[in-house]
Write a protein that holds these residues in place. Structure first.
Motif, short mmCIF file in Angstrom:
data_model
loop_
_atom_site.label_atom_id
_atom_site.label_comp_id
_atom_site.label_asym_id
_atom_site.label_seq_id
_atom_site.Cartn_x
_atom_site.Cartn_y
_atom_site.Cartn_z
N TRP A 67 -47.65 -32.58 9.47
CA TRP A 67 -49.03 -32.35 9.93
C TRP A 67 -49.36 -33.19 11.16
CZ3 TRP A 67 -51.75 -28.38 8.23
CH2 TRP A 67 -51.40 -27.81 7.00
N SER A 90 -51.45 -35.62 11.74
CA SER A 90 -52.90 -35.53 11.97
C SER A 90 -53.38 -36.51 13.04
CB SER A 90 -53.66 -35.77 10.67
OG SER A 90 -53.33 -37.03 10.09
N SER A 141 -53.80 -33.49 6.10
CA SER A 141 -53.55 -32.22 6.77
C SER A 141 -54.66 -31.99 7.78
CB SER A 141 -53.52 -31.09 5.74
OG SER A 141 -54.83 -30.83 5.26
#
Length: 432
Positions: free
Chosen positions: A89, A91, A103
């Protein structure tokens, strides 16, 4: 009933992870967004302090733009222990992301409803303090979904990935997913975690996952920003479940506002606007059934899935609109009745692509049935609500707290100790 209560409580206690509850110890070792909301609803009956901590932990990872991430990763777990993990991910590429690894997607906003139900079940000075802490964060979540995610411009939130609906591989997503370029060979670069712990025949396919990865890559490539989604993103859909939850959240926030000393009026107004938009945009005027709208084609998706039943949770549906949803639920597609053997399947059982074993393509799930159960009581169908509740209790009594269930035999599928099944079982038991 006492045996079921003990089973549910043991499942939740076994999945407690110091400040949150994992969905399961095998398939899902981190914190999931709408799982935590459902879990809090059940914990309110037995561990109200944990219920509030569940929600606090989740919202501590809220992004600066208001989104509540669908996964909050446990940093104590080794890299590679789950796919797609925090390294996938990434982030941190987003300016709005929190310090915690998460996520970049969201899930249905059932959290305001959960917070209200936890408070209502065990009201106290402490619960009012928790509501005061959560209220501005819940408002920010709503603002994000009705603002930055209003891609269609009609007041509804768009989802940018099937995972955001919660019904990952629903047949509702087949048509928009088919337009996502991907090759199943891409999955050779990854090791799927789910098929280690569950039969691959019961899970989304490698081609599904290749497309899931491609959609995330497209979103991540723009640092999870929502500006310009309409012109560049490969998957954009207005989902009946997500938007029904959005409207229900405004109704819950109106009640919370009264408790914390805020004005409930704006929430009531927004709830009415969301319901009108959902009816205008997602209800088939001929059949009365609700469907997702593919924003890439501006067409309703014809698949008849349990997603289309979820608007029944909205109290301001008209009698005619609610009756259309109930008629769909009572049809041979889903089988709702005052006396029924099994809860509703996740997909039209008369459809040629109905698969009773594969995840969201046919199996029964406790959370969607629980939402329908709430909707039936909201719209004064106690006969059908009682039949659905009995089928839910019988399912757990026969198969335990599984993740999902065979819609005909009732056999447990997926994880054998699943938290939201246990939690919503406790809530159903409390309505004796």
């Amino acid at each position: 009933m006492a045996t079921l209560r003990r089973l549910a409580l043991a499942t939740l206690d076994g999945n407690w992870e110091h400040d949150h509850t994992v969905p399961s110890r095998t398939l899902y070792p981190h914190q999931w967004s709408w799982d935590s909301a459902f879990i809090a609803i059940g914990l309110a009956h037995v561990r109200p302090d944990r219920a509030w901590r569940e929600l606090r932990t989740l919202f501590a990872a809220q992004w600066a733009d208001g989104r509540v991430p669908h996964i909050v990763f446990n940093p104590a777990l080794r890299v590679g222990s789950y796919f797609p993990g925090p390294e996938f991910w990434d982030s941190a590429v987003a300016d709005a992301a929190p310090a915690a690894a998460t996520s970049g997607l969201v899930q249905p906003p059932v959290h305001a409803l959960a917070a209200w139900l936890v408070h209502r079940r065990a009201p106290s000075e402490a619960s009012v303090r928790e509501l005061r802490w959560l209220y501005p964060r819940l408002v920010a979540q709503q603002r994000y979904l009705t603002g930055q995610r209003d891609v269609g411009g009609a007041g509804l939130a768009a989802i940018v990935h099937p995972w955001e609906s919660g019904l990952d591989n629903s047949p509702a997503w087949d048509a928009p997913m088919a337009a996502v370029p991907a090759n199943a060979d891409v999955m050779r670069a990854y090791r799927r975690h789910d098929t280690v712990h569950a039969d691959a025949a019961h899970r989304p396919t490698d081609l599904d996952y290749a497309r899931y990865v491609a959609i995330v890559a497209a979103y991540r490539g723009h640092a999870y920003t929502d500006a310009g989604l309409a012109g560049r993103h490969p998957f954009l859909v207005e989902c009946p479940l997500v938007n029904a939850a959005l409207g229900a959240a405004e109704h819950a926030l109106a009640r919370i506002a009264v408790v914390v000393g805020a004005d409930p009026g704006p929430h009531q107004d927004r709830a009415a606007r969301i319901t009108r938009a959902l009816v205008d945009r997602l209800q088939d005027p001929v059949t009365g059934a609700f469907h997702p709208r593919d924003l890439r084609t501006d067409q309703l998706i014809p698949a008849r899935t349990v997603l289309g039943l979820m608007p029944l949770i909205l109290p301001d549906l008209s009698t005619r609109q609610a009756e259309a949803v109930v008629a769909e639920a009572c049809s041979a597609r889903f089988g709702l009745a005052a006396r029924m053997d099994r809860p509703l399947p996740s997909h039209d059982r008369t459809a040629p692509d109905f698969e009773p074993l594969r995840y969201w393509r046919g199996p029964s799930w406790m959370n969607t049935n629980w939402l329908l159960w709430r909707g039936l009581r909201t719209h004064e169908r106690p006969d059908l609500a009682a039949g659905l509740r009995e089928s839910m209790l019988e399912l757990a009594a026969t198969a335990g707290c599984h993740e999902y269930f065979h819609p005909d035999t009732g056999a447990g599928l997926g994880s054998p100790a699943f938290s939201w099944t246990a939690s919503l079982l406790l809530d159903a038991l409390a309505e004796e």
